[in-house]
Each structure stands twice: as structure tokens, then as C-alpha cells.
Design a protein around this motif. Structure first.
Motif, PDB file in Angstrom:
ATOM      1  N   ASP A 357       0.827  -1.201   0.000  1.00  0.00           N
ATOM      2  CA  ASP A 357       0.000   0.000   0.000  1.00  0.00           C
ATOM      3  C   ASP A 357       0.863   1.253   0.000  1.00  0.00           C
ATOM      4  O   ASP A 357       2.097   1.193  -0.006  1.00  0.00           O
ATOM      5  N   ARG A 358       0.215   2.387   0.005  1.00  0.00           N
ATOM      6  CA  ARG A 358       0.920   3.668  -0.091  1.00  0.00           C
ATOM      7  C   ARG A 358       1.825   3.944   1.099  1.00  0.00           C
ATOM      8  O   ARG A 358       2.717   4.805   1.029  1.00  0.00           O
ATOM      9  N   ASN A 359       1.610   3.235   2.193  1.00  0.00           N
ATOM     10  CA  ASN A 359       2.423   3.416   3.401  1.00  0.00           C
ATOM     11  C   ASN A 359       3.540   2.383   3.524  1.00  0.00           C
ATOM     12  O   ASN A 359       4.217   2.334   4.546  1.00  0.00           O
ATOM     13  N   GLU A 398      -5.554  -2.020  -3.721  1.00  0.00           N
ATOM     14  CA  GLU A 398      -5.695  -0.725  -3.047  1.00  0.00           C
ATOM     15  C   GLU A 398      -6.188   0.295  -4.060  1.00  0.00           C
ATOM     16  O   GLU A 398      -5.573   0.493  -5.111  1.00  0.00           O
ATOM     17  N   LYS A 400      -7.382   4.305  -5.253  1.00  0.00           N
ATOM     18  CA  LYS A 400      -6.657   5.576  -5.190  1.00  0.00           C
ATOM     19  C   LYS A 400      -6.905   6.335  -3.890  1.00  0.00           C
ATOM     20  O   LYS A 400      -6.086   7.155  -3.484  1.00  0.00           O
ATOM     21  N   ASN A 401      -8.039   6.086  -3.260  1.00  0.00           N
ATOM     22  CA  ASN A 401      -8.340   6.791  -2.016  1.00  0.00           C
ATOM     23  C   ASN A 401      -7.819   6.076  -0.779  1.00  0.00           C
ATOM     24  O   ASN A 401      -8.071   6.497   0.342  1.00  0.00           O
ATOM     25  N   GLY A 402      -7.085   4.973  -0.969  1.00  0.00           N
ATOM     26  CA  GLY A 402      -6.481   4.268   0.146  1.00  0.00           C
ATOM     27  C   GLY A 402      -7.293   3.123   0.712  1.00  0.00           C
ATOM     28  O   GLY A 402      -6.836   2.444   1.642  1.00  0.00           O
ATOM     29  N   ASP A 403      -8.478   2.865   0.182  1.00  0.00           N
ATOM     30  CA  ASP A 403      -9.266   1.717   0.636  1.00  0.00           C
ATOM     31  C   ASP A 403      -8.636   0.426   0.118  1.00  0.00           C
ATOM     32  O   ASP A 403      -8.093   0.383  -0.987  1.00  0.00           O
ATOM     33  N   GLU A 417     -12.053  -0.048   4.882  1.00  0.00           N
ATOM     34  CA  GLU A 417     -11.691   1.361   5.047  1.00  0.00           C
ATOM     35  C   GLU A 417     -10.932   1.504   6.360  1.00  0.00           C
ATOM     36  O   GLU A 417     -11.502   1.400   7.433  1.00  0.00           O
ATOM     37  N   GLN A 419      -9.020   4.303   7.091  1.00  0.00           N
ATOM     38  CA  GLN A 419      -8.787   5.693   7.481  1.00  0.00           C
ATOM     39  C   GLN A 419      -9.799   6.631   6.851  1.00  0.00           C
ATOM     40  O   GLN A 419      -9.474   7.751   6.479  1.00  0.00           O
TER      41      GLN A 419
END
Length: 798
Positions: A357-359, A398, A400-403, A417, A419
Motif C-alpha cells: 500500500d501507499r504506506n 488498493e 486511489k483513495n487508500g481503501d 476502510e 482511514q
């Protein structure tokens, strides 16, 4: 004179005005005796003469202003209203598709791990092979127009599906990709399918997967190697022929591109991994590098591959767990493999999908162990005990909005979800065959350039989820009304609905539906209008049972016995002074100030008593829309009639609104829109007609724009950007008003079933914008919302 009276009634023009017009219009030349035409009431006057006189009258006068002196009914002269303590409402919990996620189980990873280094401790180095490239003729079928994607009847969001019924050659779809031209490609057992949004084209390659690289080229495996297609030239890449390694020419659908431009793919069967390297400094020719278990790979049977932000390649195996390949790092020129399995904390050794993921966190899908979350120190287990819909997870994605999205084998699609705005704890949202999906067996997930989710299945084709679209509260979720009327949002954020066919009143607080009927003290169960006043009271208009006020404790009822004009109420409105205006179905309109009812009827100057809509403009004028007599503006002293002869496009008036430029818009029943600019210095431009495309006739002298896609007026509402949402019998027109106010620059977009509408025909006068900037309105068996914040291309609010 009966003909004159008939025309006067039809066009809502006073009898004396038509008579005067005829006198003026029928005047002859000087010296002629016309007295018989005026004074003899029995004289025959043909209808053409009347209409000609009427047309003359239309050109020579403005709208008719009629002084009003209605009838006042003081409450202290009438029997008191009936007051009934409210009973406890019947409560039906919302049956939605969300649930709070439980806390994942944390398994700490041991310090000592299995590490295998190629070229060390008798571990051989990976094998390198030459590449054979063959140019193929890329044949394809004649494009076939696909049938439109379909919705399930019970769907509560915008999920449509494409399958064999719409033109697919195979319902088993392994995965989907989008190319640089925005075409969608689907890998199936029978063909590679291209879909451009309208046409389906079949390419004769039975393949288990398709991938798009950074240059926009397609890669897909076949039994003879791996295919590269740039849109024009088709090339097959295979290992240089050798009888001992010919088995390597069978590629799986598992394909990725690393940050160096290398293509990695798994071989069919148990032959490990291949890396294709284009020409690079250090070697002149393209080559394949082969990794297998003997080189340190955790297994020769690999299900999935991904690359993390550090350039490490991760492999998920079909029974042996997970391994990380660190290429040429930490002093290992040939890289090293680090193994993770059930012993190291993995929930299941069959790994089906891996993403980062993005993190920088790895999310790992397993076949039977749910999802594993890897942060470098531990594995966190997310499975059915924490709320996951199924423990067999075939794909992880994942958005684009992080879901996080999990495609399961048997449990449908599951959104996680972690966050979202306003969430204190993570939340699951479920999509299954019970509501929105056509299959619970999900093979892959993709988000396209427009934010739509493409969900492939193992037997029922492809599902398309347009997230930024319409959502619905349906009977299956607890909303029991068949003919929902007059929804609105109160000051506490609750939604209220009436039901015209005997269902009573409902308050929805986001979790529960609270139903009130006669049994709980409501004055009547057939409701046409519901509003909240400035004091917080709920007012309910009924069909035949009068007017009801609910203060949270008691229901108070007024009928014609207590001063109400009529018991059949069509519309309610509160003005800026706190007066309640009550439109009736057949008796006119009345105003209630808490002390008296003020009646205005046909006897007082209205041309018709059939009131359908009431609104107040920014100047404090009250407007009434009628079924047969056009619209009336009441300024507190006199009434002005607007109808077909003096500017409107019809006399059947439905919804009305005032736009940001102080224009008044009229929705014409069975017709389009009329815009009235009361302050225009040019009388000829005060009325503008908006009709369906192709319906303007410039010969009739009207100021007309045929820019609407659909007509038959159901609702009108302004949004925060000053745009107008116009609901019709065949969809919703969005009129984007230009900042310069020039009519020629109005843009119109259409929303229909293909955009997620539950049906094309909303219930009349049901739309509003709620506190979260959502368009809300009712259908016969659904309450629908559209989050306007998610629409692309919206300007800053004016």
C-alpha cells in the motif's frame, strides 16, 4: 357569451378583459354601427374572433394583477384541534452492508529466518537463456456492439455487469486491464477481449491473464510463450528452443514489471519464475533469467508476484508460504531469498495475492487464512473473526483513495476502510450476490482512470462499480414505503419520509427506521407533504385526513372542522415569517399563522384550485403552481397569474425554484422548463423556454432552447454551485449555469439508469440537497442519494 367564458376559464383571463379586448379588436371603420356586436348578449361571436382578440390582448398587456382579499378563519371561533400523545414508533433497523472491523491478531516475526543466497553454500546461480522473438499476425474478430451493462433489480449502488448475455464469449474472466487508449482488456479461457465502452472485439488467444507495462504494451501468456502487443505489432517471446527446457515456454498469468523495466512472470506448472530483461548496458541481447527452488525460491509453484518500494520482489507460493528476493543488495551480488511461512507467523501457506500500500505495508491474500498485514516486524491476521466476508481471498487491491479491496472465493467483494473520514475504527463494506453482485467468486479487481472499479469473476463475467454515483436505500434494507413522498432532512440530520399509499410517516436516523401511523397517533396514513418549521415541529399533509403537527410528544390535527380549507392536502411550505402555507388538491390554498387560517380560492381571484407546488422567492413573494391554470405570484396584496398566454410553456405547473440570478424556473408537466427573468429590461427576453432536443420551432415566436435530453417535470433543485438538477420521467438533466448568466452557455448533462439511477421516473417534488452536499430524492421503492462532492469537474461553489 358562453364561448367567451369558456376561453376566459381556459386561459385564466378575467371575463371583463376578454370582453374589453373584443370591443377594441372588433371596432370597425369610423361611422360603422357596431353596437349590436357589443350590446346584444345573444349575438353570435365565433371562436376564431375570440382567439384573435385574445392574441391581440396577449400582445397588448402584461400579466393580470388581481387584488386579493381572502377569507380569515379565527381559531377561537372553531372547535379546537385534536391532540393525541404520540405512541412509540415501530423501529426497523437499517440492514446495510457495513460492519465495524475487529482488531487483527498480531503475530510477531521471529528474529531467525530462513535465508538462501544464490552462489553461496552450494546454491547454484540462476540460469540465463537466450530469447527467441517471433512476429505474429494479430488477427481479431469483427467488433460486435455489446448490449448495455445491466443492473440487478435489488442493487443499492451503481454496479452493472457484462457477461455472455451482453456479448462476452466466456463468462470466466481471469483479470482486466486498461490500456493507454482507455480500452478495457479481459483475459478469458476462449479469447482475449477488448471493450471500448461500446464494442467487443475478440483476439484468438486463450490466456489466463493480461498485463499493461509502463510503455502501454500488452503482455499475456500463451502455451507457446509470452506475447507482447503494442497495438500494431504482435511479438511472441520464448526461450531459445532446447528440448530440455521447452517446458519453460508455458507462462502463467502472473506478470509484473519492476522499476528497471524487467518483466517477471511465473511459469505454468512447477518451474519457478522467469525474468525478461530487455537490452541493457552490460549485455547486448535480451535474455531470460530463470529462478527456481534450487536457486533459493521458496517454491517452484508461484501464485503471485509484486515489487515493493525498495525494489525487492515478493513471491507468493501455492503451499510453501511467502519469500522476498533482495536483488544485489547488502553485499550479495546475486541477491538473496528470505522465506516466510506458517512457522514465521503467516496465517496460511497458500498465498494468492500480494500488494504494497501507499504506506509501505504489504497486504497478503491467502487461500483459507484470510488476509495478512506485514509491516516488517509482524503479521497481523484479518479474517472472518474480524469481519472479513470469507477466508479464501483470491485478490487484494488498493484504490486511489487508500481503501483496501478483497476479492474472495465465495464471499463476494469486501472493502476495508482503514482511514475514512469520521471513522474511529476500520470498517468493512460487503458486496455479494444477495444485493449487488452477480457472482461471489472474484478473480481480480482494477480501478480505471475514471475511478470505476472493474471486478472480474470466475463464471459470470465482469462487474463495473461506479463508486461516485447514485446509492439507494431499498425495501430490503428496511425502507418499507412503496410510494415515498416529500423526503427532507431535519436540523438534527435525520431524514423524514411520507408514504402516499397508506404507509404513514418515517424518521430515519441513519441506523433505524422509525415508523408512525394512526396507531401511534398520526392523523392519517396517506401522506403527500412533510416539512419542519423553524421551531423544530414536523408538519404533515395528508390525503383526506387534514393537517398534522408533530412536536416530538404529541400529534395535533386540524381539519376543515377546525378552520382548515380542505382535508386533501397536496403541498406544505413555511415562509420566512413562520407561516405555514397549505396547498390543497381541489380547494385552493390557505395560510396558517398559529391563530387563524387565511383562505384563498377561485372566488378570491385564483383561476384554479388545484395547487401542486408552493415556494417563496428572495423578495418574499409566494408562488403557487397549479395543475390547470399556470402559476401565481402572491406579494401579500395581489395575485399575478403566469400562464400559457403570457409566457409559460404550459399551464400544468410542477416544481419551481429561484436560481442564483433571481430567475424563477417553472417545471411544466409533460413538458420542459420555462425561465422567467422578472427584472429583464427587455420584455421579449423575460420568458425563455427549454424544451427537449429538436422541439423548438422558431416560427412560433418563442425564445426557445431545445437543449434538454428529457422532459416531464418531476423535481427542480439548486446545488451549492448554482447548478440546477431537473428530474424528469426519463432521467435527470443537470443544467450547469454559466457565471456570465448567458443562456447560450448553459451546459446540460443527462443521468439515466446507466449512471446508476434505480429507475428513470422519480416521484414528484421529492428532491433536496442535504447537509453533506448530497442530492437526495425518492423513487417509488427507494430513497436515492448522489454525493455531489465526488463529481468530477465541479467548479468552486458560488
Amino acid at each position: 357569451m358562453s364561448v367567451i367564458r369558456s376561453i376566459a376559464t381556459k386561459y385564466c383571463i378575467p371575463f371583463y378583459a376578454i370582453s374589453l379586448s373584443l370591443i377594441l379588436f372588433s371596432c370597425g371603420t369610423p361611422g360603422e354601427d357596431n353596437s349590436s356586436a357589443v350590446n346584444n348578449e345573444e349575438a353570435v361571436i365565433d371562436q376564431d374572433t375570440i382567439v384573435s382578440g385574445l392574441n391581440h390582448l396577449k400582445k397588448s398587456r402584461n400579466n393580470t394583477h388581481i387584488p386579493i382579499k381572502g377569507k380569515v378563519i379565527m381559531l377561537d371561533t372553531m372547535p379546537p384541534p385534536k391532540v393525541v400523545p404520540a405512541g412509540k414508533p415501530r423501529i426497523v433497523p437499517l440492514k446495510d452492508n457495513t460492519a465495524q472491523a475487529g482488531i487483527p491478531e498480531v503475530i510477531k516475526i521471529p528474529e531467525k529466518l530462513t535465508i538462501v543466497v544464490p552462489g553461496k553454500d552450494s546454491i547454484p546461480l540462476p540460469e540465463v537463456y537466450n530469447v527467441q522473438i517471433d512476429t505474429l499476425k494479430m488477427s481479431y474478430s469483427e467488433p460486435v456492439l455489446a448490449l448495455p451493462p445491466r443492473f440487478k433489480d435489488e442493487a443499492n449502488c451503481n454496479i452493472r455487469y457484462l457477461s455472455v448475455e451482453q456479448g462476452f464469449t466466456d463468462g470466466m474472466v481471469f483479470n482486466a486491464v486498461q490500456d493507454k487508449r482507455n480500452n478495457m482488456w479481459f483475459a478469458t479461457n476462449k479469447a482475449l477481449i477488448k471493450y471500448d465502452g461500446s464494442f467487443l472485439t475478440n483476439y484468438p488467444f486463450a490466456t489466463s491473464g493480461v498485463f499493461v507495462d509502463s510503455k502501454g504494451n500488452l503482455w499475456f501468456p500463451t502455451n507457446g510463450g509470452i506475447i507482447n502487443f503494442d497495438g500494431n505489432i504482435c511479438k511472441k517471446y520464448s526461450i531459445y528452443p532446447d528440448t530440455d527446457i521447452i517446458r519453460f515456454n508455458y507462462a502463467k498469468s502472473i506478470i509484473i514489471e519492476d522499476k528497471n523495466g524487467n518483466i517477471w512472470f511465473a511459469s505454468e506448472g512447477s518451474y519457478g519464475i522467469f525474468k525478461y530483461e530487455p537490452e541493457q548496458p552490460g549485455f547486448s541481447d535480451e535474455r531470460f533469467t530463470h529462478f527456481s527452488k534450487k536457486h533459493g525460491l521458496i517454491s517452484d509453484n508461484i501464485n503471485c508476484i509484486t515489487e515493493d518500494k525498495g525494489g525487492n520482489i515478493w513471491f507468493g507460493s501455492n503451499g510453501s508460504g511467502l519469500c522476498k528476493y533482495e536483488a544485489a543488495s547488502n553485499g550479495y551480488p546475486n541477491g538473496r531469498f528470505i522465506h516466510y511461512s506458517f512457522r514465521e507467523g503467516l496465517s496460511n501457506n497458500v498465498v494468492t495475492s500480494i500488494i504494497e500500500d501507499r504506506n509501505g505495508i504489504l497486504w497478503i491474500g491467502t487461500y483459507g487464512g484470510g488476509v495478512n498485514i506485514y509491516d516488517g516486524k509482524s503479521f497481523k491476521h484479518l479474517n472472518e473473526r474480524q469481519g472479513l466476508s470469507h477466508n479464501i481471498v483470491l485478490t487484494v487491491f488498493e484504490s486511489k483513495n487508500g481503501d483496501l479491496w478483497f476479492g474472495t472465493f465465495g464471499g463476494g467483494l469486501c472493502k476495508y476502510e482503514k482511514q475514512a473520514t469520521g471513522l474511529l475504527t476500520p470498517r468493512f463494506t460487503y458486496f455479494t450476490i444477495a444485493d449487488n453482485l452477480v457472482s461471489n467468486h472474484i478473480s481480480s479487481i482494477l480501478e480505471d482512470n475514471s475511478g470505476n472499479m472493474w471486478i472480474t469473476s470466475t463464471g459470470e463475467g465482469v462487474m463495473i462499480y461506479k463508486r461516485n454515483s447514485f446509492t439507494h436505500i431499498t425495501p430490503d434494507m428496511g425502507m418499507e414505503f412503496d410510494f415515498l413522498r416529500s423526503p427532507f432532512e431535519d436540523t438534527d440530520g435525520n431524514f423524514w419520509f411520507g408514504e402516499e399509499r397508506g404507509g404513514g410517516l418515517c424518521k430515519f436516523d441513519g441506523k433505524n427506521f422509525n415508523y408512525y401511523t394512526r396507531k401511534e397517533g398520526l392523523c392519517g396514513d396517506s401522506i403527500t407533504s412533510v416539512i419542519q418549521d423553524k421551531a423544530g415541529n414536523i408538519w404533515i399533509g395528508t390525503i383526506g385526513s387534514g393537517l398534522c403537527k408533530f412536536d416530538g410528544q404529541n400529534f395535533t390535527t386540524w381539519t376543515n372542522r377546525n378552520g382548515l380549507l380542505d382535508n386533501k392536502i397536496s403541498y406544505l411550505h413555511e415562509d420566512k415569517y413562520g407561516n405555514i402555507w397549505i396547498g390543497t388538491e381541489t380547494a385552493g390554498v390557505c395560510r396558517f399563522d398559529g391563530k387563524s387560517f387565511y383562505h384563498i380560492t377561485k372566488k378570491d381571484g385564483l383561476c384554479g384550485n388545484l395547487i401542486q407546488y408552493i415556494m417563496e422567492d428572495s423578495k418574499g413573494n409566494i408562488w403557487f403552481g397549479t395543475r390547470t391554470s399556470g402559476a401565481y405570484k402572491y406579494d401579500g396584496i395581489s395575485i399575478t397569474n403566469f400562464s400559457l398566454p403570457n409566457g409559460l410553456d404550459g399551464n400544468y405547473i410542477g416544481p419551481m425554484l429561484e436560481d442564483t440570478y433571481k430567475n424563477i424556473w417553472f417545471g411544466i408537466g409533460q413538458g420542459g422548463l420555462t425561465r422567467h427573468d422578472p427584472d429583464s429590461p427587455d420584455p421579449s427576453s423575460r420568458f425563455v423556454q427549454f424544451r427537449e432536443q429538436g422541439q423548438c420551432n422558431q416560427k412560433d415566436g418563442t425564445n426557445c432552447y431545445d437543449i434538454l435530453y428529457t422532459i416531464d417535470s418531476k423535481f427542480l433543485v439548486n446545488d451549492d454551485w448554482g447548478n440546477i438538477w431537473y428530474g424528469t420521467g426519463k432521467g435527470i438533466n443537470l443544467l450547469t449555469l454559466p457565471e456570465d448568466g448567458i443562456v447560450d452557455n448553459i451546459k446540460v448533462d443527462l443521468f439515466t439508469r446507466k449512471d446508476g439511477l434505480k429507475g428513470d421516473n422519480p416521484v414528484v417534488y421529492t428532491a433536496f440537497i442535504d447537509s453533506k452536499n448530497r442530492l437526495c430524492y425518492g423513487y417509488m421503492r427507494a430513497f436515492t442519494t448522489l454525493d455531489l462532492n465526488t463529481l468530477n469537474g465541479q467548479p468552486d461553489p458560488r
